[in-house]
Design a protein around this motif. Sequence first.
Motif, PDB file in Angstrom:
ATOM      1  N   ARG A 291       0.814  -0.737   0.062  1.00 32.40           N
ATOM      2  CA  ARG A 291       0.051   0.102   0.261  1.00 32.40           C
ATOM      3  C   ARG A 291       0.869   0.865   0.514  1.00 32.40           C
ATOM      4  NH1 ARG A 291      -1.914   3.693   4.045  1.00 32.40           N
ATOM      5  NH2 ARG A 291      -0.662   2.135   5.704  1.00 32.40           N
ATOM      6  N   ILE A 292       1.948   0.866   0.814  1.00 34.74           N
ATOM      7  CA  ILE A 292       2.702   2.045   0.592  1.00 34.74           C
ATOM      8  C   ILE A 292       3.945   2.300  -0.672  1.00 34.74           C
ATOM      9  CG2 ILE A 292       5.128   3.548   1.951  1.00 34.74           C
ATOM     10  CD1 ILE A 292       2.109   3.705   3.402  1.00 34.74           C
ATOM     11  N   LEU A 293       4.116   1.444  -1.031  1.00 37.27           N
ATOM     12  CA  LEU A 293       4.975   1.363  -2.478  1.00 37.27           C
ATOM     13  C   LEU A 293       3.984   1.161  -3.492  1.00 37.27           C
ATOM     14  CD1 LEU A 293       7.502  -1.693  -1.230  1.00 37.27           C
ATOM     15  CD2 LEU A 293       8.070   0.095  -1.016  1.00 37.27           C
ATOM     16  N   ARG A 294       2.889   1.659  -3.585  1.00 29.62           N
ATOM     17  CA  ARG A 294       2.287   1.455  -4.298  1.00 29.62           C
ATOM     18  C   ARG A 294       1.652   3.010  -4.845  1.00 29.62           C
ATOM     19  NH1 ARG A 294      -1.902  -2.012  -6.906  1.00 29.62           N
ATOM     20  NH2 ARG A 294      -0.689  -4.218  -7.226  1.00 29.62           N
ATOM     21  N   ASN A 295       1.698   3.932  -4.133  1.00 30.97           N
ATOM     22  CA  ASN A 295       1.472   5.266  -4.140  1.00 30.97           C
ATOM     23  C   ASN A 295       2.570   6.008  -3.828  1.00 30.97           C
ATOM     24  OD1 ASN A 295       0.813   7.981  -3.368  1.00 30.97           O
ATOM     25  ND2 ASN A 295      -1.188   6.952  -2.560  1.00 30.97           N
ATOM     26  N   GLU A 296       3.353   6.623  -5.048  1.00 29.67           N
ATOM     27  CA  GLU A 296       4.722   7.276  -5.056  1.00 29.67           C
ATOM     28  C   GLU A 296       4.598   8.334  -4.163  1.00 29.67           C
ATOM     29  OE1 GLU A 296       6.865  10.083  -7.834  1.00 29.67           O
ATOM     30  OE2 GLU A 296       4.846   9.581  -8.957  1.00 29.67           O
ATOM     31  N   GLN A 297       3.329   8.795  -3.369  1.00 34.07           N
ATOM     32  CA  GLN A 297       3.763  10.115  -2.128  1.00 34.07           C
ATOM     33  C   GLN A 297       3.364   9.530  -1.267  1.00 34.07           C
ATOM     34  OE1 GLN A 297      -0.273  13.111  -3.221  1.00 34.07           O
ATOM     35  NE2 GLN A 297       1.255  14.239  -1.208  1.00 34.07           N
ATOM     36  N   LEU A 298       2.705   8.749  -0.692  1.00 34.92           N
ATOM     37  CA  LEU A 298       2.949   7.475   0.608  1.00 34.92           C
ATOM     38  C   LEU A 298       4.246   7.535   1.158  1.00 34.92           C
ATOM     39  CD1 LEU A 298       0.052   5.848   1.223  1.00 34.92           C
ATOM     40  CD2 LEU A 298       0.659   8.307   2.424  1.00 34.92           C
ATOM     41  N   SER A 299       4.966   6.756  -0.383  1.00 32.69           N
ATOM     42  CA  SER A 299       6.341   6.163  -0.595  1.00 32.69           C
ATOM     43  C   SER A 299       7.482   6.664  -0.372  1.00 32.69           C
ATOM     44  CB  SER A 299       6.640   5.471  -1.881  1.00 32.69           C
ATOM     45  OG  SER A 299       7.094   6.094  -2.608  1.00 32.69           O
ATOM     46  N   GLN A 300       7.400   8.116  -0.066  1.00 34.36           N
ATOM     47  CA  GLN A 300       8.617   9.405  -0.476  1.00 34.36           C
ATOM     48  C   GLN A 300       8.632   9.968   0.836  1.00 34.36           C
ATOM     49  OE1 GLN A 300      10.489   9.638  -3.415  1.00 34.36           O
ATOM     50  NE2 GLN A 300       9.068   7.829  -3.412  1.00 34.36           N
ATOM     51  N   ASN A 301       8.003   9.707   1.628  1.00 35.79           N
ATOM     52  CA  ASN A 301       7.666  10.200   3.260  1.00 35.79           C
ATOM     53  C   ASN A 301       7.384   8.642   4.761  1.00 35.79           C
ATOM     54  OD1 ASN A 301       8.057  11.567   5.363  1.00 35.79           O
ATOM     55  ND2 ASN A 301       5.967  12.963   5.317  1.00 35.79           N
ATOM     56  N   SER A 302       7.921   7.949   4.355  1.00 33.75           N
ATOM     57  CA  SER A 302       7.162   6.959   4.895  1.00 33.75           C
ATOM     58  C   SER A 302       8.431   5.806   5.607  1.00 33.75           C
ATOM     59  CB  SER A 302       7.046   5.470   3.490  1.00 33.75           C
ATOM     60  OG  SER A 302       7.974   5.263   2.971  1.00 33.75           O
ATOM     61  N   TYR A 303       8.810   6.241   6.298  1.00 31.60           N
ATOM     62  CA  TYR A 303       9.857   5.586   7.125  1.00 31.60           C
ATOM     63  C   TYR A 303       9.234   4.452   7.978  1.00 31.60           C
ATOM     64  CZ  TYR A 303      13.651   5.174  10.006  1.00 31.60           C
ATOM     65  OH  TYR A 303      15.182   4.291  10.739  1.00 31.60           O
ATOM     66  N   HIS A 304       8.648   5.579   9.047  1.00 32.17           N
ATOM     67  CA  HIS A 304       7.679   4.766  10.079  1.00 32.17           C
ATOM     68  C   HIS A 304       6.477   3.768   9.335  1.00 32.17           C
ATOM     69  CE1 HIS A 304       9.801   6.929  12.912  1.00 32.17           C
ATOM     70  NE2 HIS A 304       8.907   8.067  12.802  1.00 32.17           N
ATOM     71  N   ASP A 305       6.608   3.161   8.401  1.00 38.42           N
ATOM     72  CA  ASP A 305       5.404   2.648   7.860  1.00 38.42           C
ATOM     73  C   ASP A 305       6.285   1.053   6.985  1.00 38.42           C
ATOM     74  OD1 ASP A 305       2.921   3.970   6.878  1.00 38.42           O
ATOM     75  OD2 ASP A 305       4.682   4.819   5.664  1.00 38.42           O
ATOM     76  N   PHE A 306       7.447   1.173   7.685  1.00 40.17           N
ATOM     77  CA  PHE A 306       8.462   0.001   7.243  1.00 40.17           C
ATOM     78  C   PHE A 306       8.684  -0.423   8.691  1.00 40.17           C
ATOM     79  CE2 PHE A 306       9.460   2.403   3.784  1.00 40.17           C
ATOM     80  CZ  PHE A 306      10.298   1.405   2.763  1.00 40.17           C
ATOM     81  N   GLN A 307       8.521  -1.806   8.825  1.00 40.27           N
ATOM     82  CA  GLN A 307       9.121  -2.659  10.267  1.00 40.27           C
ATOM     83  C   GLN A 307       9.962  -3.566   9.407  1.00 40.27           C
ATOM     84  OE1 GLN A 307       5.939  -3.282  11.987  1.00 40.27           O
ATOM     85  NE2 GLN A 307       4.975  -1.410  10.744  1.00 40.27           N
TER      86      GLN A 307
END
Length: 430
Positions: A291-307
Amino acid sequence: MELRNLYGVSFAFLLVLSGVTAVQRWGAQWGRAPLLERFSWRQIDFAYPDQNSRQMAIASGEFIPENALPVGIEIWRNKVFVTVPRWRDGIPATLNYISTDANLNGSPKLTPYPNWARNRAGLCGSGLTTVYRIHADVCDRLWVLDTGTIGIGNTTVQACPYTLNVFDLTTDKILRQYTLRPDDINQNTFIANIAVDLGTGGCDDAFAYFSDELGYGLIVYSWAENRSWRVEHSYFMPDPLVGDYNIGGLNFQWGEEGIFGMSLSPLALDGFRTLFFHPLSSNREFAVSTRILRNEQLSQNSYHDFQVLEERGPLSHSTAAVMDENGLQFFNLVDRNAVGCWNSRLPYTPVNQAIVAKHDEALIFPADVKISRGILWVLSDRMPVFLLSTLNYTDVNFRILTVPVRDAIDGTVCENRPWMYDNNRIWWDR
């Protein structure tokens, strides 16, 4: 020739093809099931049209047998694909296949795919220069990233740009070519792995993820939008404490090896998968929702979404990984000459992982792993010896081995169960 396992039990040469052809089974030194040696080679050879063409290729230096090293495999219907990078001179084809209709075992010659002309180095746009790992999806497409490079390390020449080639496997024709943008790569980029993500929207709802091992990034490509973007994260980097290796009798350091192996979970209730990944020089696994990777905007500010998952423990450098439709992950363990497993319904801890195959001769540097129709396929290629020393070409150096998944996990903590989610929560939130 008689081979024995750690318990002194003889390995049998089983006659399985019309009662004639010998197939090697390697008894498991650790794990439940023996490995079937499907194909093996002392040196790689190619299916030239005739012996005269082969001899001319050798005489001209177009083909130098001792310079060929297989690094990637994929299985589709009656084809076993094998990739051979152009790290040294004399590699006539980088993308090849073995027909299982004509070759059930032995040391078959590799047939260039889709043909000889498409495997010409340096012909940007019309030829494949160097291919590493590939993926065949359920839509009968073969996803191939041509890195465009010749050589390795300090000898590397960027002959062509990084280009994605997607083949229609039913016609052997190119469906699409896409050249990565300059912003997708950097001066250190080395992409060796690919994962392909199909969503709920059918074959057009497809994304490819490319791991930039030395540039420490992840490139995302959208099939529907025909565009790409780069994601960066500190979890893509190597662990500086685990850059030391002991493989095949060699001690060496690969401290710069970052994000490498990737595997994708089954679809979750929210319609997305989880991408599991690990740097090569690391003992740890990481994860992020697509869900994060497929959205370019989300993926650019996603540090805390990685586990961050737990460490696998010592001696657990891993190359390729794969996950089946039940959420069972297999991963190559190069320090142990082994393949491990993890049932993703359980927390990612060493106690919930097992060794399903290990052999200190047949599995020296397991380089790639795939699952096809319930069969686990493993390529071993002695890569560190090839790169840092000299292979003994009177010995078998390259193997493709198989074992049924059910047999491999039988009696282990990885025994397969249906993939489940509770209240749409992924396992690490439990």
